[in-house]
Structures are given as structure tokens and as C-alpha cells.
Scaffold this motif. Sequence first.
Motif, mmCIF file in Angstrom:
data_model
loop_
_atom_site.group_PDB
_atom_site.id
_atom_site.type_symbol
_atom_site.label_atom_id
_atom_site.label_comp_id
_atom_site.label_asym_id
_atom_site.label_seq_id
_atom_site.Cartn_x
_atom_site.Cartn_y
_atom_site.Cartn_z
ATOM 1 N N TRP A 167 12.876 48.146 20.495
ATOM 2 C CA TRP A 167 13.646 49.384 20.408
ATOM 3 C C TRP A 167 12.962 50.275 19.373
ATOM 4 O O TRP A 167 12.763 49.852 18.232
ATOM 5 N N PHE A 168 12.635 51.474 19.788
ATOM 6 C CA PHE A 168 12.023 52.462 18.930
ATOM 7 C C PHE A 168 12.976 53.646 18.795
ATOM 8 O O PHE A 168 13.870 53.826 19.607
ATOM 9 N N ARG A 169 12.737 54.453 17.793
ATOM 10 C CA ARG A 169 13.492 55.702 17.695
ATOM 11 C C ARG A 169 12.580 56.800 17.161
ATOM 12 O O ARG A 169 11.594 56.527 16.471
ATOM 13 N N SER B 46 23.728 59.102 8.936
ATOM 14 C CA SER B 46 23.191 60.336 9.506
ATOM 15 C C SER B 46 21.693 60.203 9.787
ATOM 16 O O SER B 46 21.192 60.757 10.778
ATOM 17 N N GLU B 47 21.012 59.429 8.973
ATOM 18 C CA GLU B 47 19.568 59.267 9.173
ATOM 19 C C GLU B 47 19.223 58.394 10.376
ATOM 20 O O GLU B 47 18.050 58.233 10.714
ATOM 21 N N ASP B 48 20.224 57.814 11.011
ATOM 22 C CA ASP B 48 19.992 57.065 12.248
ATOM 23 C C ASP B 48 19.944 57.989 13.466
ATOM 24 O O ASP B 48 19.639 57.535 14.573
ATOM 25 N N THR B 49 20.280 59.250 13.287
ATOM 26 C CA THR B 49 20.230 60.201 14.388
ATOM 27 C C THR B 49 18.817 60.311 14.924
ATOM 28 O O THR B 49 17.874 60.598 14.178
ATOM 29 N N ALA B 50 18.672 60.050 16.214
ATOM 30 C CA ALA B 50 17.345 60.033 16.841
ATOM 31 C C ALA B 50 17.511 59.761 18.328
ATOM 32 O O ALA B 50 18.603 59.400 18.785
ATOM 33 N N VAL B 51 16.428 59.915 19.052
ATOM 34 C CA VAL B 51 16.363 59.408 20.417
ATOM 35 C C VAL B 51 15.858 57.970 20.338
ATOM 36 O O VAL B 51 14.840 57.702 19.694
ATOM 37 N N TYR B 52 16.579 57.077 20.970
ATOM 38 C CA TYR B 52 16.242 55.656 20.948
ATOM 39 C C TYR B 52 15.631 55.268 22.285
ATOM 40 O O TYR B 52 16.192 55.567 23.347
ATOM 41 N N TYR B 53 14.484 54.627 22.202
ATOM 42 C CA TYR B 53 13.744 54.205 23.382
ATOM 43 C C TYR B 53 13.592 52.689 23.379
ATOM 44 O O TYR B 53 13.380 52.086 22.325
ATOM 45 N N CYS B 54 13.645 52.086 24.557
ATOM 46 C CA CYS B 54 13.219 50.705 24.663
ATOM 47 C C CYS B 54 11.865 50.669 25.379
ATOM 48 O O CYS B 54 11.529 51.568 26.149
ATOM 49 N N ALA B 55 11.112 49.638 25.080
ATOM 50 C CA ALA B 55 9.779 49.503 25.643
ATOM 51 C C ALA B 55 9.463 48.023 25.821
ATOM 52 O O ALA B 55 9.995 47.173 25.100
ATOM 53 N N ALA B 56 8.584 47.748 26.779
ATOM 54 C CA ALA B 56 8.218 46.373 27.085
ATOM 55 C C ALA B 56 6.770 46.091 26.716
ATOM 56 O O ALA B 56 5.874 46.884 27.009
ATOM 57 N N ASN B 57 6.575 44.968 26.078
ATOM 58 C CA ASN B 57 5.245 44.441 25.770
ATOM 59 C C ASN B 57 5.065 43.217 26.659
ATOM 60 O O ASN B 57 5.760 42.231 26.477
ATOM 61 N N PRO B 58 4.148 43.242 27.617
ATOM 62 C CA PRO B 58 4.129 42.222 28.679
ATOM 63 C C PRO B 58 3.787 40.813 28.230
ATOM 64 O O PRO B 58 4.138 39.851 28.929
ATOM 65 N N THR B 59 3.153 40.669 27.090
ATOM 66 C CA THR B 59 2.782 39.314 26.665
ATOM 67 C C THR B 59 3.434 38.916 25.359
ATOM 68 O O THR B 59 3.439 37.737 25.010
ATOM 69 N N GLY B 60 3.970 39.861 24.639
ATOM 70 C CA GLY B 60 4.535 39.579 23.323
ATOM 71 C C GLY B 60 3.533 39.716 22.189
ATOM 72 O O GLY B 60 3.942 39.855 21.035
ATOM 73 N N ILE B 61 2.267 39.715 22.516
ATOM 74 C CA ILE B 61 1.241 39.832 21.474
ATOM 75 C C ILE B 61 1.307 41.223 20.854
ATOM 76 O O ILE B 61 1.259 42.234 21.552
ATOM 77 N N GLY B 62 1.441 41.269 19.537
ATOM 78 C CA GLY B 62 1.510 42.544 18.839
ATOM 79 C C GLY B 62 2.862 43.219 18.876
ATOM 80 O O GLY B 62 3.038 44.290 18.297
#
Length: 123
Positions: free
Chosen positions: A35-37, A87-103
Motif C-alpha cells: 500500500w502506497f500513498r 490530517s497528514e494521512d490525507t492522500a491518494v492510497y494505491y495498492c500495487a503488486a510485486n510478483p515475486t516479493g523480492i524488494g
Amino acid sequence: VQLEESGGGLVQAGGSLRLSCAASGRTLMYSAIGWFRQAPGKERELVAAITWSGGSTFYADSSKGRFTISRDNDKNTVYLQVNSLKSEDTAVYYCAANPTGIGAMEGRVYDSWGQGTQVTVST
């Protein structure tokens, strides 16, 4: 894999939300999910990540103790419970997939992204 976030919204400071990231088109088998923001004028940051098994998780200092990442592989869905919002949590939150888990825990090698869900915290 296609990822779709949901669960964002407007919430008062101190409140909670549960964000969901649903995958389609391919299972999330072996994929780590992050999860990114991104807030206006700021760089995108990784706030939490989880391995395929759920056995390892990562939390940024900004989210530690308030956010919880989990996944239900039978439902091909990953969740981010966000509590004690500020208030500092205000953001657009994105999920993303890492196909192998590495990194994944370093925020690297994410190859599929959702469109994002807006979280706005009012004071």
C-alpha cells in the motif's frame, strides 16, 4: 493483474477506515502487495507491505502502530486498516503488486498498480 482499491472517503481526525485492494485477471499467488500513498506535492511513499503468505509485513514509521495490513488469498484481496487517522494521512492510497516479493519491503519491483482511493482526514 488488475487491482482495484476501495474504502476511501472523508473521515474526522481520530477515525478509521478499511481500505480494500481486490485483484482480478490473475491470482496474487506469490505476489507481495504494498500500500502506497501520495499526498499533493509529496513523493509517493510505501506505508505497508505484506508477503504472499502473510508471514512478513512492513510498516513505515508514519503508519506503524496505527495501520494494519492483511490479506485473504481465497478472496484475492488485501486490506489496510487505518486507525487514529491524522490530517497528514490525507492522500491518494494505491495498492500495487510485486510478483515475486523480492524488494517488496523496500518499495521496489511493483509492476501492477490500482487507480487509487482518496482518503481525506478533516480536523
